[in-house]
Design a protein around this motif. Sequence first.
Motif, PDB file in Angstrom:
ATOM      1  N   GLY A 127      12.306  34.298  33.168  1.00  8.54           N
ATOM      2  CA  GLY A 127      13.189  35.738  33.519  1.00  8.54           C
ATOM      3  C   GLY A 127      12.666  36.810  34.272  1.00  8.54           C
ATOM      4  N   VAL A 128      11.556  37.485  33.962  1.00 10.03           N
ATOM      5  CA  VAL A 128      11.169  38.809  35.084  1.00 10.03           C
ATOM      6  C   VAL A 128      11.680  37.898  36.870  1.00 10.03           C
ATOM      7  CG1 VAL A 128       9.342  40.183  36.437  1.00 10.03           C
ATOM      8  CG2 VAL A 128       9.666  39.165  33.785  1.00 10.03           C
ATOM      9  N   ALA A 129      10.735  37.066  37.181  1.00 10.95           N
ATOM     10  CA  ALA A 129      11.483  36.072  38.829  1.00 10.95           C
ATOM     11  C   ALA A 129      12.808  36.145  39.159  1.00 10.95           C
ATOM     12  CB  ALA A 129      10.719  35.080  39.190  1.00 10.95           C
TER      13      ALA A 129
ATOM     14  N   ARG B  21      22.866  36.256  37.000  1.00 13.37           N
ATOM     15  CA  ARG B  21      21.868  36.101  36.776  1.00 13.37           C
ATOM     16  C   ARG B  21      21.311  37.066  35.950  1.00 13.37           C
ATOM     17  NH1 ARG B  21      20.241  38.496  42.335  1.00 13.37           N
ATOM     18  NH2 ARG B  21      20.281  39.856  41.320  1.00 13.37           N
ATOM     19  N   LEU B  22      21.386  37.905  35.694  1.00  8.80           N
ATOM     20  CA  LEU B  22      20.920  38.902  34.761  1.00  8.80           C
ATOM     21  C   LEU B  22      21.331  38.217  33.331  1.00  8.80           C
ATOM     22  CD1 LEU B  22      19.990  41.833  33.987  1.00  8.80           C
ATOM     23  CD2 LEU B  22      21.964  42.541  33.481  1.00  8.80           C
ATOM     24  N   SER B  23      22.002  37.846  33.444  1.00 11.62           N
ATOM     25  CA  SER B  23      22.049  36.936  31.702  1.00 11.62           C
ATOM     26  C   SER B  23      21.280  35.787  31.656  1.00 11.62           C
ATOM     27  CB  SER B  23      23.251  36.215  31.736  1.00 11.62           C
ATOM     28  OG  SER B  23      24.718  37.161  31.824  1.00 11.62           O
ATOM     29  N   ALA B  24      21.005  35.109  32.356  1.00 11.51           N
ATOM     30  CA  ALA B  24      19.963  34.486  32.865  1.00 11.51           C
ATOM     31  C   ALA B  24      18.508  34.832  32.236  1.00 11.51           C
ATOM     32  CB  ALA B  24      19.634  33.314  33.478  1.00 11.51           C
TER      33      ALA B  24
ATOM     34  N   ASP C 233      15.371  38.904  45.115  1.00  9.75           N
ATOM     35  CA  ASP C 233      17.133  38.523  44.973  1.00  9.75           C
ATOM     36  C   ASP C 233      17.474  37.145  45.536  1.00  9.75           C
ATOM     37  OD1 ASP C 233      18.831  40.684  45.784  1.00  9.75           O
ATOM     38  OD2 ASP C 233      18.685  40.815  47.925  1.00  9.75           O
ATOM     39  N   LEU C 234      18.054  36.525  44.542  1.00 10.53           N
ATOM     40  CA  LEU C 234      18.256  35.299  45.349  1.00 10.53           C
ATOM     41  C   LEU C 234      19.544  35.398  45.077  1.00 10.53           C
ATOM     42  CD1 LEU C 234      16.344  33.138  42.070  1.00 10.53           C
ATOM     43  CD2 LEU C 234      15.646  33.522  44.533  1.00 10.53           C
ATOM     44  N   PRO C 235      20.122  34.844  45.822  1.00 11.32           N
ATOM     45  CA  PRO C 235      21.960  34.382  46.189  1.00 11.32           C
ATOM     46  C   PRO C 235      22.358  33.974  45.186  1.00 11.32           C
ATOM     47  CG  PRO C 235      20.623  32.637  46.949  1.00 11.32           C
ATOM     48  CD  PRO C 235      19.927  33.103  46.285  1.00 11.32           C
ATOM     49  N   VAL C 236      22.586  34.697  43.233  1.00 12.90           N
ATOM     50  CA  VAL C 236      23.291  34.042  42.343  1.00 12.90           C
ATOM     51  C   VAL C 236      23.962  35.464  42.103  1.00 12.90           C
ATOM     52  CG1 VAL C 236      22.682  33.587  39.847  1.00 12.90           C
ATOM     53  CG2 VAL C 236      21.337  32.147  41.947  1.00 12.90           C
ATOM     54  N   GLU C 237      24.808  34.706  42.007  1.00 18.63           N
ATOM     55  CA  GLU C 237      26.181  36.162  41.547  1.00 18.63           C
ATOM     56  C   GLU C 237      25.159  37.047  40.426  1.00 18.63           C
ATOM     57  OE1 GLU C 237      29.934  35.284  40.645  1.00 18.63           O
ATOM     58  OE2 GLU C 237      29.900  36.211  38.281  1.00 18.63           O
TER      59      GLU C 237
END
Length: 126
Positions: A49-51, A64-67, A56-60
Amino acid sequence: MEPEQQTPGRRFPQSVYGVGSEPDARFSLANERTFLAWARTGLALLAGGVALEALDLPVERGLRLSAAVLLIALGALAPAVAWWGWSRVERAMRRSDPLPAPVGFGLLVVGVGVAGVLVLVGLLRA
């Protein structure tokens, strides 16, 4: 030299060790290994979760924050589930009762699955 005998009243937690008789050590050790596996799983979920949020992954961003929050919440919950499961199984073994059904598997599987779907959808939208 005699092995040191431990009095039952000195073992923690008393709610577990205060009931029944001593089970085969192999089964108690297997139960402890399961407990430790849950603790390791909790650490891995926290790290994931922290990683997920730190890199800075190319995820919306919202997905990303929800996951990440979901994984961290599962990681924080895993040690409590581990303790609960360990104590239920240890008490059952000490009383020679049938082993109780595992706890937390469903929550863990659903939570990790939902986090995976959030990341996948976030990747596709980004």
